[in-house]
Design a protein around this motif. Sequence first.
Motif, PDB file in Angstrom:
ATOM      1  N   ARG A  59     117.991  46.351  17.378  1.00  0.00           N
ATOM      2  CA  ARG A  59     117.804  47.327  17.385  1.00  0.00           C
ATOM      3  C   ARG A  59     118.933  47.858  18.249  1.00  0.00           C
ATOM      4  NH1 ARG A  59     112.959  50.353  14.937  1.00  0.00           N
ATOM      5  NH2 ARG A  59     114.286  51.688  14.253  1.00  0.00           N
ATOM      6  N   LEU A  60     120.128  48.140  16.970  1.00  0.00           N
ATOM      7  CA  LEU A  60     121.385  49.335  17.582  1.00  0.00           C
ATOM      8  C   LEU A  60     121.683  49.926  16.215  1.00  0.00           C
ATOM      9  CD1 LEU A  60     123.399  46.567  15.799  1.00  0.00           C
ATOM     10  CD2 LEU A  60     122.753  45.789  18.440  1.00  0.00           C
ATOM     11  N   ASP A  61     122.951  50.343  16.690  1.00  0.00           N
ATOM     12  CA  ASP A  61     123.876  51.155  16.297  1.00  0.00           C
ATOM     13  C   ASP A  61     124.518  50.373  15.469  1.00  0.00           C
ATOM     14  OD1 ASP A  61     125.367  52.907  15.075  1.00  0.00           O
ATOM     15  OD2 ASP A  61     126.387  54.586  16.919  1.00  0.00           O
ATOM     16  N   ALA A  62     125.054  50.496  13.868  1.00  0.00           N
ATOM     17  CA  ALA A  62     124.896  49.291  13.974  1.00  0.00           C
ATOM     18  C   ALA A  62     127.541  49.798  13.590  1.00  0.00           C
ATOM     19  CB  ALA A  62     124.808  49.480  12.177  1.00  0.00           C
ATOM     20  N   LYS A  63     126.847  51.258  13.599  1.00  0.00           N
ATOM     21  CA  LYS A  63     128.675  51.449  14.688  1.00  0.00           C
ATOM     22  C   LYS A  63     129.098  51.229  15.663  1.00  0.00           C
ATOM     23  CE  LYS A  63     128.458  54.084  10.223  1.00  0.00           C
ATOM     24  NZ  LYS A  63     128.754  55.528   9.573  1.00  0.00           N
ATOM     25  N   GLY A  64     128.239  51.173  16.440  1.00  0.00           N
ATOM     26  CA  GLY A  64     128.869  50.931  17.564  1.00  0.00           C
ATOM     27  C   GLY A  64     129.416  49.784  18.523  1.00  0.00           C
ATOM     28  N   ALA A  65     129.869  49.222  19.468  1.00  0.00           N
ATOM     29  CA  ALA A  65     130.224  48.197  19.825  1.00  0.00           C
ATOM     30  C   ALA A  65     129.871  47.445  20.067  1.00  0.00           C
ATOM     31  CB  ALA A  65     131.364  48.815  21.251  1.00  0.00           C
ATOM     32  N   ALA A  66     128.094  47.939  20.993  1.00  0.00           N
ATOM     33  CA  ALA A  66     127.617  46.226  20.883  1.00  0.00           C
ATOM     34  C   ALA A  66     127.233  45.379  19.189  1.00  0.00           C
ATOM     35  CB  ALA A  66     125.595  47.089  21.045  1.00  0.00           C
ATOM     36  N   ALA A  67     126.982  46.279  18.253  1.00  0.00           N
ATOM     37  CA  ALA A  67     126.764  45.767  16.883  1.00  0.00           C
ATOM     38  C   ALA A  67     128.013  44.247  17.094  1.00  0.00           C
ATOM     39  CB  ALA A  67     127.253  46.303  16.012  1.00  0.00           C
ATOM     40  N   ASP A  68     128.926  45.186  17.213  1.00  0.00           N
ATOM     41  CA  ASP A  68     129.602  43.539  17.578  1.00  0.00           C
ATOM     42  C   ASP A  68     129.933  43.069  18.669  1.00  0.00           C
ATOM     43  OD1 ASP A  68     131.677  44.749  15.669  1.00  0.00           O
ATOM     44  OD2 ASP A  68     132.829  45.884  16.321  1.00  0.00           O
ATOM     45  N   GLY A  69     129.564  42.737  20.118  1.00  0.00           N
ATOM     46  CA  GLY A  69     128.692  42.287  20.512  1.00  0.00           C
ATOM     47  C   GLY A  69     128.014  41.354  19.968  1.00  0.00           C
ATOM     48  N   VAL A  70     127.222  41.552  19.857  1.00  0.00           N
ATOM     49  CA  VAL A  70     126.093  40.748  18.913  1.00  0.00           C
ATOM     50  C   VAL A  70     126.848  39.715  18.673  1.00  0.00           C
ATOM     51  CG1 VAL A  70     123.565  40.627  18.345  1.00  0.00           C
ATOM     52  CG2 VAL A  70     123.949  42.462  20.242  1.00  0.00           C
ATOM     53  N   GLY A  71     127.488  40.451  17.640  1.00  0.00           N
ATOM     54  CA  GLY A  71     127.794  40.030  16.743  1.00  0.00           C
ATOM     55  C   GLY A  71     128.251  38.007  16.827  1.00  0.00           C
ATOM     56  N   LEU A  72     129.111  38.252  18.131  1.00  0.00           N
ATOM     57  CA  LEU A  72     130.585  37.184  19.278  1.00  0.00           C
ATOM     58  C   LEU A  72     128.841  36.435  19.281  1.00  0.00           C
ATOM     59  CD1 LEU A  72     133.193  39.894  20.243  1.00  0.00           C
ATOM     60  CD2 LEU A  72     133.208  38.034  17.917  1.00  0.00           C
ATOM     61  N   ALA A  73     128.275  36.931  19.500  1.00  0.00           N
ATOM     62  CA  ALA A  73     127.525  36.361  20.751  1.00  0.00           C
ATOM     63  C   ALA A  73     126.932  35.382  19.377  1.00  0.00           C
ATOM     64  CB  ALA A  73     126.086  36.830  21.718  1.00  0.00           C
ATOM     65  N   LEU A  75     117.911  32.336  22.510  1.00  0.00           N
ATOM     66  CA  LEU A  75     119.182  33.774  21.161  1.00  0.00           C
ATOM     67  C   LEU A  75     118.875  34.966  22.277  1.00  0.00           C
ATOM     68  CD1 LEU A  75     117.174  32.958  17.766  1.00  0.00           C
ATOM     69  CD2 LEU A  75     119.593  32.834  18.236  1.00  0.00           C
ATOM     70  N   GLU A  76     116.971  35.835  22.681  1.00  0.00           N
ATOM     71  CA  GLU A  76     117.409  36.946  23.302  1.00  0.00           C
ATOM     72  C   GLU A  76     118.594  37.016  24.305  1.00  0.00           C
ATOM     73  OE1 GLU A  76     113.692  38.845  25.087  1.00  0.00           O
ATOM     74  OE2 GLU A  76     113.289  37.120  25.056  1.00  0.00           O
ATOM     75  N   HIS A  77     118.423  36.282  24.794  1.00  0.00           N
ATOM     76  CA  HIS A  77     119.889  36.227  26.164  1.00  0.00           C
ATOM     77  C   HIS A  77     121.205  36.390  25.603  1.00  0.00           C
ATOM     78  CE1 HIS A  77     122.056  35.335  29.556  1.00  0.00           C
ATOM     79  NE2 HIS A  77     122.483  34.803  29.380  1.00  0.00           N
ATOM     80  N   ARG A  78     121.407  35.952  24.842  1.00  0.00           N
ATOM     81  CA  ARG A  78     122.746  35.573  23.599  1.00  0.00           C
ATOM     82  C   ARG A  78     122.626  36.810  23.259  1.00  0.00           C
ATOM     83  NH1 ARG A  78     122.451  31.400  19.920  1.00  0.00           N
ATOM     84  NH2 ARG A  78     123.990  31.284  19.103  1.00  0.00           N
ATOM     85  N   ILE A  79     121.729  37.660  22.936  1.00  0.00           N
ATOM     86  CA  ILE A  79     121.497  38.527  22.107  1.00  0.00           C
ATOM     87  C   ILE A  79     122.644  40.132  22.591  1.00  0.00           C
ATOM     88  CG2 ILE A  79     120.849  40.609  20.748  1.00  0.00           C
ATOM     89  CD1 ILE A  79     119.451  38.356  19.447  1.00  0.00           C
ATOM     90  N   GLY A  80     121.290  40.355  24.642  1.00  0.00           N
ATOM     91  CA  GLY A  80     120.949  40.961  25.123  1.00  0.00           C
ATOM     92  C   GLY A  80     122.284  40.700  26.248  1.00  0.00           C
ATOM     93  N   ALA A  81     123.030  39.887  26.583  1.00  0.00           N
ATOM     94  CA  ALA A  81     123.923  39.509  27.394  1.00  0.00           C
ATOM     95  C   ALA A  81     125.410  40.355  25.778  1.00  0.00           C
ATOM     96  CB  ALA A  81     124.764  38.183  27.394  1.00  0.00           C
ATOM     97  N   GLY A  82     125.469  39.960  24.847  1.00  0.00           N
ATOM     98  CA  GLY A  82     126.444  40.739  23.633  1.00  0.00           C
ATOM     99  C   GLY A  82     126.595  41.837  23.782  1.00  0.00           C
ATOM    100  N   GLY A  83     125.368  42.673  23.958  1.00  0.00           N
ATOM    101  CA  GLY A  83     125.218  43.866  23.248  1.00  0.00           C
ATOM    102  C   GLY A  83     125.949  44.803  24.657  1.00  0.00           C
ATOM    103  N   GLU A  90     126.155  46.498  27.666  1.00  0.00           N
ATOM    104  CA  GLU A  90     126.086  48.218  28.183  1.00  0.00           C
ATOM    105  C   GLU A  90     125.182  48.829  27.377  1.00  0.00           C
ATOM    106  OE1 GLU A  90     125.246  48.677  31.353  1.00  0.00           O
ATOM    107  OE2 GLU A  90     126.525  46.504  31.628  1.00  0.00           O
ATOM    108  N   GLY A  91     125.846  48.633  26.081  1.00  0.00           N
ATOM    109  CA  GLY A  91     125.275  49.802  24.700  1.00  0.00           C
ATOM    110  C   GLY A  91     123.546  49.489  24.929  1.00  0.00           C
ATOM    111  N   HIS A  92     123.341  50.264  24.068  1.00  0.00           N
ATOM    112  CA  HIS A  92     121.894  50.920  23.440  1.00  0.00           C
ATOM    113  C   HIS A  92     121.353  49.786  22.701  1.00  0.00           C
ATOM    114  CE1 HIS A  92     122.192  54.784  25.916  1.00  0.00           C
ATOM    115  NE2 HIS A  92     123.156  55.295  25.141  1.00  0.00           N
ATOM    116  N   VAL A  93     120.481  48.657  23.244  1.00  0.00           N
ATOM    117  CA  VAL A  93     120.455  47.240  22.589  1.00  0.00           C
ATOM    118  C   VAL A  93     118.956  47.105  22.806  1.00  0.00           C
ATOM    119  CG1 VAL A  93     120.905  45.629  21.120  1.00  0.00           C
ATOM    120  CG2 VAL A  93     122.286  46.638  22.440  1.00  0.00           C
TER     121      VAL A  93
END
Length: 204
Positions: free
Chosen positions: A50-64, A104-112, A114-117
């Motif tokens: 769960r995250l804001d699709a328009k936030g920076a965390a979404a890009d970071g999770v996608g990269l991860a 997967l859990e680690h990669r997604i968390g790291a990719g997010g 400091e964003g709200h993820v």
Amino acid sequence: MADTVLSSAPRTAPRSPLARYAGRLAAATRGSRGQVRLAELPFLAQIDVRLDAKGAAADGVGLALGAPLALEPNTVVRAGAARVLWLGPDEWLVVGPAGSGRDLEHRIGAGGGEGHVSVTDVSAQRTTLLVSGPRARDLLAHGCALDLHPYAFGAGRCAQTTLARTQVVLVARDDPGAGFWVLVRSSFAGYLTEWLLDAATEYG
């Protein structure tokens, strides 16, 4: 001082929710003469994000993950060996091979960063049924109100829906002839499997 006794008993292997149905699923597949194939895909990793699709965390999770999150409703994005399912404007389900949940859990968390993820391993909540073969769509249409015609629900589509009055996540696989994933809560898996086995007798 109390003695500490370490148990040397071997750990029992995990048992999937539909292990007792393996023989019947295989028999139904044989009996349909190739028209439908039914099987359980046990222990797939399932990570709810769960995250804001328009936030920076979404890009970071996608990269991860190696692929951007799906932004079009009810679509699936391939991310290496994993699939990213759009469940809502701020929710995705990442489905990966058995044993990949922690990675997967680690990669997604790291990719997010400091964003709200919110990252939650929900692998134990559901199991996955594979429904494939030339008559797979016809079989599922018996109990699903969605329009399952390939033009409406083609490869790379997903939806939260009901099948035989059971809540499921239905995924049209993107590999040729791969059929559908039916993600169902473990507590309803037996009931749904009985329904599929009964419905499949039409093709036997």
